[in-house]
Design an enzyme around this catalytic site. Structure first.
Site, PDB file in Angstrom:
ATOM      1  CG  PHE A   1     -12.661   0.276   2.128  1.00 53.03           C
ATOM      2  CD1 PHE A   1     -11.909  -0.497   3.007  1.00 53.03           C
ATOM      3  CD2 PHE A   1     -12.367   0.219   0.774  1.00 53.03           C
ATOM      4  CE1 PHE A   1     -10.894  -1.321   2.539  1.00 53.03           C
ATOM      5  CE2 PHE A   1     -11.361  -0.601   0.298  1.00 53.03           C
ATOM      6  CZ  PHE A   1     -10.622  -1.370   1.178  1.00 53.03           C
ATOM      7  CB  VAL A   2     -10.052   5.518   1.368  1.00 54.56           C
ATOM      8  CG1 VAL A   2     -10.965   6.531   2.038  1.00 54.56           C
ATOM      9  CG2 VAL A   2      -8.971   5.065   2.333  1.00 54.56           C
TER      10      VAL A   2
ATOM     11  N   GLY B   1       0.764  -1.240   0.000  1.00 58.64           N
ATOM     12  CA  GLY B   1       0.000   0.000   0.000  1.00 58.64           C
ATOM     13  C   GLY B   1       0.795   1.290   0.000  1.00 58.64           C
TER      14      GLY B   1
ATOM     15  NE  ARG C   1      -2.059  -2.931  -4.130  1.00 61.72           N
ATOM     16  CZ  ARG C   1      -2.254  -3.070  -2.823  1.00 61.72           C
ATOM     17  NH1 ARG C   1      -2.244  -2.011  -2.056  1.00 61.72           N
ATOM     18  NH2 ARG C   1      -2.474  -4.248  -2.287  1.00 61.72           N
TER      19      ARG C   1
ATOM     20  CE  LYS D   1     -10.411   3.960   7.042  1.00 57.10           C
ATOM     21  NZ  LYS D   1     -10.809   2.600   6.598  1.00 57.10           N
TER      22      LYS D   1
ATOM     23  CG  ASP E   1      -5.698  -3.343  -2.139  1.00 58.19           C
ATOM     24  OD1 ASP E   1      -5.345  -2.944  -1.009  1.00 58.19           O
ATOM     25  OD2 ASP E   1      -6.015  -4.523  -2.359  1.00 58.19           O
TER      26      ASP E   1
ATOM     27  CG  ASP F   1      -8.732   0.491   9.870  1.00 53.49           C
ATOM     28  OD1 ASP F   1      -9.376   0.666  10.902  1.00 53.49           O
ATOM     29  OD2 ASP F   1      -9.274   0.118   8.820  1.00 53.49           O
TER      30      ASP F   1
HETATM   31  P1  IMP Z   1      -4.703  -1.957  10.804  1.00 51.36           P
HETATM   32  O1  IMP Z   1      -3.828  -3.069  11.308  1.00 51.36           O
HETATM   33  O2  IMP Z   1      -6.145  -2.212  11.142  1.00 51.36           O
HETATM   34  O3  IMP Z   1      -4.250  -0.597  11.231  1.00 51.36           O
HETATM   35  O4  IMP Z   1      -4.693  -2.065   9.245  1.00 51.36           O
HETATM   36  C1  IMP Z   1      -3.811  -1.454   8.420  1.00 51.36           C
HETATM   37  C2  IMP Z   1      -3.935  -2.010   7.018  1.00 51.36           C
HETATM   38  O5  IMP Z   1      -5.287  -2.296   6.644  1.00 51.36           O
HETATM   39  C3  IMP Z   1      -3.440  -1.004   6.017  1.00 51.36           C
HETATM   40  O6  IMP Z   1      -2.072  -1.118   5.796  1.00 51.36           O
HETATM   41  C4  IMP Z   1      -4.260  -1.347   4.781  1.00 51.36           C
HETATM   42  O7  IMP Z   1      -3.609  -2.338   4.050  1.00 51.36           O
HETATM   43  C5  IMP Z   1      -5.557  -1.911   5.316  1.00 51.36           C
HETATM   44  N1  IMP Z   1      -6.640  -0.890   5.302  1.00 51.36           N
HETATM   45  C6  IMP Z   1      -7.233  -0.333   6.387  1.00 51.36           C
HETATM   46  N2  IMP Z   1      -8.178   0.550   6.027  1.00 51.36           N
HETATM   47  C7  IMP Z   1      -8.187   0.553   4.667  1.00 51.36           C
HETATM   48  C8  IMP Z   1      -8.947   1.302   3.693  1.00 51.36           C
HETATM   49  O8  IMP Z   1      -9.839   2.132   3.983  1.00 51.36           O
HETATM   50  N3  IMP Z   1      -8.647   1.046   2.386  1.00 51.36           N
HETATM   51  C9  IMP Z   1      -7.692   0.156   2.004  1.00 51.36           C
HETATM   52  N4  IMP Z   1      -6.957  -0.549   2.890  1.00 51.36           N
HETATM   53  C10 IMP Z   1      -7.200  -0.349   4.213  1.00 51.36           C
END
Ligand code: IMP
Length: 181
Positions: free
Chosen positions: A157-158, A50, A170, A136, A164, A108
Site C-alpha cells: 500500500f502506498v 487520486g 494526498r 501493481k 490517500d 491495482d
Molecule cells: P483497482 O480497481 O483495484 O485497480 O483499484 C484502483 C483504485 O484503488 C485506485 O484508483 C486507488 O484509489 C485505490 N488504490 C489501489 N491501491 C492503492 C494504494 O496502494 N494506495 C492508495 N490507493 C490505492
C-alpha cells in the site's frame, strides 16, 4: 529533502519514490504522449480524487494541443451480481469520436480501469489509452492495457502524490510505502 518516514492515521510509511524521481518520470510520460498524440487533439480524463496531482503535472509536460476534464468513479450498487460495475460521475464533455487518455494514479486489480474503458468505448470514444503513474502488476486481475506507466511497484500500500490512506496523505510530494513493523 523528503522525510524518511511519515505517519498517516495510525500507520507508518517509509519513503518509496521521491518527488524528483516522480517529476522526471512525469516529464518522460508527457514527452511520449506529446509525440504519439500530436495532431489528434486528445481529451485527457483525470480520475478524481487520486489522480489530481499527477494529471496536473502531466498536463504541464504535454506540449501539444490537448484538453483535460475530470470525473469520479464510484462503486455502483445496482443489480450487478458482480458488484464491480463502476458509475462514471461528472463527465460533462462528449467523448464521442475523441481520442481519450485516461489519467489514473494507480492500477491495482484493474477492475476500476476495465470498467472505465468499457464505458468510454460505449460512449463512442475513437481511441482510449491509459496513463497511470503506478501499476501493481502482481495484483492485476483484468486484461487492461496501461500504455503509459510511470512505475511498476510491488503489492504494497502506498500514499502520497494524490494517493490517500483513508482520506489523508494526498498532499505529500513524495510517495511512501507502508512499513511493516
Ligand atoms: P483497482 O480497481 O483495484 O485497480 O483499484 C484502483 C483504485 O484503488 C485506485 O484508483 C486507488 O484509489 C485505490 N488504490 C489501489 N491501491 C492503492 C494504494 O496502494 N494506495 C492508495 N490507493 C490505492
Amino acid at each position: 529533502m523528503p522525510q524518511p518516514t511519515v505517519t498517516v492515521h495510525d500507520k507508518t510509511f517509509e519513503l518509496f519514490i521521491a518527488e524528483e524521481e516522480i517529476q522526471k518520470k512525469v516529464e518522460e510520460l508527457g514527452s511520449s504522449l506529446s509525440q504519439n498524440l500530436k495532431d489528434t487533439k486528445p481529451l485527457f480524463i483525470g480520475i478524481l480524487n487520486g489522480a489530481f496531482m499527477f494529471a496536473s503535472d502531466l498536463m504541464k509536460a504535454v506540449n501539444i494541443p490537448a484538453e483535460i476534464t475530470f470525473m469520479k468513479v464510484t462503486s455502483y450498487q445496482g443489480m450487478e451480481t458482480t458488484g464491480q460495475t463502476k458509475e462514471l460521475i461528472g463527465l460533462n464533455d462528449s467523448v464521442k469520436g475523441r481520442d481519450i487518455v485516461v489519467v489514473e494514479d494507480i492500477v491495482d486489480t484493474g477492475i476500476t480501469m476495465e470498467s472505465i474503458v468499457d464505458q468510454l468505448k460505449n460512449l463512442g470514444a475513437k481511441s482510449i489509452e491509459v496513463a497511470s503513474l503506478l501499476l501493481k502488476p502482481d495484483c492485476l486481475q483484468r486484461d487492461v492495457e496501461v500504455k503509459y506507466t510511470g512505475f511498476e511497484i510491488p503489492e504494497k500500500f502506498v500514499v502520497g502524490y494524490g494517493l490517500d490512506y483513508d482520506g489523508l496523505g494526498r498532499n505529500l510530494k513524495d510517495i511512501y510505502q507502508l512499513k511493516h513493523e
